[in-house]
Structure formats: structure tokens, C-alpha cells
Scaffold this active site. Sequence first.
Site, PDB file in Angstrom:
ATOM      1  N   HIS A   1      -6.617  13.951   5.015  1.00 37.18           N
ATOM      2  CA  HIS A   1      -7.782  13.166   4.601  1.00 37.18           C
ATOM      3  C   HIS A   1      -8.711  14.021   3.738  1.00 37.18           C
ATOM      4  O   HIS A   1      -9.745  13.540   3.284  1.00 37.18           O
ATOM      5  CB  HIS A   1      -8.561  12.649   5.818  1.00 37.18           C
ATOM      6  CG  HIS A   1      -7.861  11.553   6.557  1.00 37.18           C
ATOM      7  ND1 HIS A   1      -7.281  10.480   5.925  1.00 37.18           N
ATOM      8  CD2 HIS A   1      -7.671  11.337   7.887  1.00 37.18           C
ATOM      9  CE1 HIS A   1      -6.751   9.668   6.837  1.00 37.18           C
ATOM     10  NE2 HIS A   1      -6.969  10.167   8.028  1.00 37.18           N
TER      11      HIS A   1
ATOM     12  N   TYR B   1      -3.521  -0.086  -1.454  1.00 37.82           N
ATOM     13  CA  TYR B   1      -3.058  -0.749  -0.224  1.00 37.82           C
ATOM     14  C   TYR B   1      -2.729  -2.215  -0.530  1.00 37.82           C
ATOM     15  O   TYR B   1      -1.711  -2.749  -0.069  1.00 37.82           O
ATOM     16  CB  TYR B   1      -4.161  -0.650   0.840  1.00 37.82           C
ATOM     17  CG  TYR B   1      -3.905  -1.396   2.125  1.00 37.82           C
ATOM     18  CD1 TYR B   1      -3.408  -0.729   3.247  1.00 37.82           C
ATOM     19  CD2 TYR B   1      -4.178  -2.764   2.243  1.00 37.82           C
ATOM     20  CE1 TYR B   1      -3.177  -1.398   4.437  1.00 37.82           C
ATOM     21  CE2 TYR B   1      -3.947  -3.445   3.424  1.00 37.82           C
ATOM     22  CZ  TYR B   1      -3.449  -2.764   4.522  1.00 37.82           C
ATOM     23  OH  TYR B   1      -3.230  -3.442   5.700  1.00 37.82           O
TER      24      TYR B   1
ATOM     25  N   PHE C   1       4.212  -4.295   9.191  1.00 35.83           N
ATOM     26  CA  PHE C   1       3.141  -4.187  10.187  1.00 35.83           C
ATOM     27  C   PHE C   1       3.676  -4.505  11.588  1.00 35.83           C
ATOM     28  O   PHE C   1       3.436  -3.761  12.536  1.00 35.83           O
ATOM     29  CB  PHE C   1       1.998  -5.143   9.812  1.00 35.83           C
ATOM     30  CG  PHE C   1       0.829  -5.065  10.747  1.00 35.83           C
ATOM     31  CD1 PHE C   1      -0.088  -4.032  10.655  1.00 35.83           C
ATOM     32  CD2 PHE C   1       0.653  -6.037  11.729  1.00 35.83           C
ATOM     33  CE1 PHE C   1      -1.169  -3.949  11.531  1.00 35.83           C
ATOM     34  CE2 PHE C   1      -0.425  -5.965  12.602  1.00 35.83           C
ATOM     35  CZ  PHE C   1      -1.338  -4.919  12.500  1.00 35.83           C
TER      36      PHE C   1
ATOM     37  N   LYS D   1       0.237  14.831   5.974  1.00 38.80           N
ATOM     38  CA  LYS D   1      -0.916  13.931   5.824  1.00 38.80           C
ATOM     39  C   LYS D   1      -2.205  14.736   5.652  1.00 38.80           C
ATOM     40  O   LYS D   1      -2.386  15.742   6.337  1.00 38.80           O
ATOM     41  CB  LYS D   1      -1.014  13.054   7.080  1.00 38.80           C
ATOM     42  CG  LYS D   1      -2.380  12.380   7.295  1.00 38.80           C
ATOM     43  CD  LYS D   1      -2.390  11.581   8.577  1.00 38.80           C
ATOM     44  CE  LYS D   1      -3.793  11.164   8.979  1.00 38.80           C
ATOM     45  NZ  LYS D   1      -3.850  10.390  10.229  1.00 38.80           N
TER      46      LYS D   1
ATOM     47  N   SER E   1     -12.241  -1.557   9.025  1.00 38.92           N
ATOM     48  CA  SER E   1     -11.204  -0.848   9.782  1.00 38.92           C
ATOM     49  C   SER E   1     -11.757   0.472  10.330  1.00 38.92           C
ATOM     50  O   SER E   1     -11.511   0.843  11.488  1.00 38.92           O
ATOM     51  CB  SER E   1     -10.014  -0.588   8.857  1.00 38.92           C
ATOM     52  OG  SER E   1      -8.978   0.045   9.525  1.00 38.92           O
TER      53      SER E   1
HETATM   54  P1  A3P Z   1      -6.814  -2.603   9.889  1.00 40.26           P
HETATM   55  O1  A3P Z   1      -7.738  -1.886  10.837  1.00 40.26           O
HETATM   56  O2  A3P Z   1      -7.541  -3.357   8.816  1.00 40.26           O
HETATM   57  O3  A3P Z   1      -5.798  -3.433  10.584  1.00 40.26           O
HETATM   58  P2  A3P Z   1      -4.932   4.500   8.316  1.00 40.26           P
HETATM   59  O4  A3P Z   1      -3.518   4.676   8.661  1.00 40.26           O
HETATM   60  O5  A3P Z   1      -5.321   5.082   6.993  1.00 40.26           O
HETATM   61  O6  A3P Z   1      -5.822   4.926   9.419  1.00 40.26           O
HETATM   62  O7  A3P Z   1      -5.168   2.942   8.087  1.00 40.26           O
HETATM   63  C1  A3P Z   1      -5.114   2.056   9.161  1.00 40.26           C
HETATM   64  C2  A3P Z   1      -5.124   0.648   8.604  1.00 40.26           C
HETATM   65  O8  A3P Z   1      -3.844   0.387   8.002  1.00 40.26           O
HETATM   66  C3  A3P Z   1      -5.320  -0.372   9.708  1.00 40.26           C
HETATM   67  O9  A3P Z   1      -5.987  -1.472   9.089  1.00 40.26           O
HETATM   68  C4  A3P Z   1      -3.863  -0.701  10.061  1.00 40.26           C
HETATM   69  O10 A3P Z   1      -3.684  -1.924  10.733  1.00 40.26           O
HETATM   70  C5  A3P Z   1      -3.256  -0.748   8.656  1.00 40.26           C
HETATM   71  N1  A3P Z   1      -1.801  -0.598   8.695  1.00 40.26           N
HETATM   72  C6  A3P Z   1      -1.075   0.295   9.395  1.00 40.26           C
HETATM   73  N2  A3P Z   1       0.246   0.077   9.242  1.00 40.26           N
HETATM   74  C7  A3P Z   1       0.352  -0.982   8.424  1.00 40.26           C
HETATM   75  C8  A3P Z   1       1.475  -1.713   7.902  1.00 40.26           C
HETATM   76  N3  A3P Z   1       2.719  -1.381   8.204  1.00 40.26           N
HETATM   77  N4  A3P Z   1       1.207  -2.758   7.088  1.00 40.26           N
HETATM   78  C9  A3P Z   1      -0.053  -3.110   6.772  1.00 40.26           C
HETATM   79  N5  A3P Z   1      -1.151  -2.463   7.241  1.00 40.26           N
HETATM   80  C10 A3P Z   1      -0.947  -1.411   8.062  1.00 40.26           C
END
Ligand code: A3P
Length: 346
Positions: free
Chosen positions: A160, A244, A280, A158, A189
Site C-alpha cells: 500500500h 477496479y 467475488f 503487495k 469500503s
Molecule cells: P467492498 O468493501 O466494496 O465489498 P482491498 O483488497 O484493496 O482491501 O479491497 C477490498 C474490496 O475489494 C472490497 O470491496 C472487496 O469486497 C472487493 N473485492 C475483493 N475481492 C473481489 C472480487 N473477487 N471481485 C470484486 N471485488 C472484490
Amino acid sequence: MSKERLLTGQEVEHMSEAWLTKMAEEQSNFTHGVVRILPDGWLYPGTTPRFLNRIQSVKYRPDDVVVMTFPKSGTTWMQEILWTMLFNPNLDNPQATQPLLVRSTDISSDMMFDSVNIEDANPESLYATFKKMCPGKNVEDGIAIQCLDATPGQRVIKTHYPLDLMPPDLLDKTKVVYVARNPKDMVVSFYHFYKVLKVFNYKGSLEMFIKSFMNNELMYGPVWPHIKQAWQKRNHPNLHFVFYEDLKADTQGELQKLNQFLSTGLSEQQLKNVVQHTSFSSMKSRGDPIPDKSLYNKELHQSSGGFFRKGVTGDWKNHFSPELNQEMSKWIKDNIGDSGIHFKMD
Ligand code: A3P
């Protein structure tokens, strides 16, 4: 005076005391201050140039897969999808119970340990993994970078960091999956995450946060060159660009595309297994990707829903005033310009 430069050539600018004092009104400071990497203006904690130089000598393997994102764009979801496709398509791999951060290293995480607000935190699972994988090595030289080197075989990595801070021959060496999310949902988020994580301990309002985001005053920013650098490479055979919102709307369809990109040859049933395991609700039920509670503001973590907060498209509508929406819509339109990027907002 000569300018400090990264091995990749970009200039490092140290932010002034006045800038840091202003930043500290809204969020935690960093022990080694904050730097901007020019010309794009990436804003990171002061230790970052050291780690960025170190990742230039990481040996990427041809079967590695790098997940690259701006934070809160669906990184964790894609990490779990890729790990499951590569190592657990029949859902029978006992390693799958290990925390995601152990199975898939975040090479952009080392810089965040410089926050003054987590000096007393003791991220046990991270340190335990580090001690086991890298005996005799120093934490200061980067937990993630050294764990990555010590991981045998194929890896899901991973980052960023944007493309231009990674080794220039990255796409010749390995595959990259880039995930982008519509900036309105991403910023909501990001705001929750900035509040919940002790690293940032954000104290301002959502409106203040969004203005700082649009003015490139938040760590990891600016977002536009991050997305555009990958977008420009979207037809490169080793880069796969995913939104996404598309992943959310048709997960099985997007996994079929990944199956081709990675040449994984998974059956429809195996892809269904991956969809189910990475939904999710499944991921939320298995717990946060950062298991160390000492890194979170506990009460906020509980009240906001934790890492797996909502996982939907369009949540921004519950948070934006009409004025803020208008302002951000214009900012998005101006920055997209004629790039051809199209975000789904609903
Ligand atoms: P939200 O805060 O809008 O719920 P990252 O992993 O890049 O930090 O992103 C986190 C975001 O992706 C969060 O968004 C999280 O809930 C969402 N996320 C993580 N797993 C997910 C899944 N399986 N399906 C949909 N969204 C997911």
C-alpha cells in the site's frame, strides 16, 4: 534541530500529542504515535519509517510482480488474479489452499502491528508462517519484510506504499500492477474495514470518516498523490494501470491485457479458469485473506459481510446523503484537475 529523514529523502514529522488525542476520539492509537511523511503528507503509524528504510534494501527479482494500491481498491482481488495466473492457471496447484497472505506478502503490513488495540491479539497464522520461514529472526524487524526475503523464486508482492516510498529503481527492477478504484466506493469500503479491524477500531460515523479522508487525517492517505504518481507512469513498460471498475465490467478482457503485460502466454481457457477462480463468490467462499480472527471485531465482521463485503461498483449510492455526495464530487473534480484520470462511478 536536524530533521529526521527517510533513506529516500522525505522528511518525517511526528504528530503532536494534541493531534494524537484528537485522533483517539475516533480510532485506536499507536504505541509509537503517528508520523507524516513530507512533502506528500503520508500518514502512518510511528514505526513506519524504520520499515520504510528496510524495504529500500529488499532485493526485487526481475520476475517479481508488485501489486500497488491505496487500500480497498481491489488489492486482494488483483493479488489472487496474479498468483493464479502465475502459479495456478490450470487450477491444480495444491499451494492454492494456503491463505493469500502466506502466498503473497504484504510488505506494508508490519507497521500496523503497533496499534495499541491489538497488543493482546495473537495472529497465529502469521506468527506460525514467520517462525517456519524465518527461524531465529525477530518479529520487531518486520514479519512481512523478512518473510519476503525468505520466499524462494518468483513472488507476488503487495504494497500500500506509494511509488515514491518504494526504492527509486523499482520499475527498472520489476513489474508493478497498480489498481485504482473510484474514491466514493473506496471510502465506503475503507470505512467498513476501519470499523471491522481491531487495528483501527473506528468509532465515528461514515460522514466523519469521509471528512477525515478528504482532510488527509486517516492512515495511508492522502489518496491523490498515491494514484497520480502511478498514473504519471502508466505508459512505463513495467507499470500496468488498472481500474477496479474496468476489471469488474470485463474481467476476461482485463486479464488478456495482464497476460500480455506479464508475458504469461496463458490460453483463453486458462484465463477463463482464472476469472472463475477469482470471482467475488469464489473468493468469498474460500474465506478471508486475513484468517486470524483475533484481528477482527467479531460481531461487526459478521454483520458487515466480512472482508468480501459486496464487491460491486456504485455501492456508495446506498450510503451518501445528497450533501455529502455533492461535497465529495467537488473534491474529486478539484483533485483530478487536468490529470486525465476518469473514474466510473456507477
Ligand atoms: P467492498 O468493501 O466494496 O465489498 P482491498 O483488497 O484493496 O482491501 O479491497 C477490498 C474490496 O475489494 C472490497 O470491496 C472487496 O469486497 C472487493 N473485492 C475483493 N475481492 C473481489 C472480487 N473477487 N471481485 C470484486 N471485488 C472484490
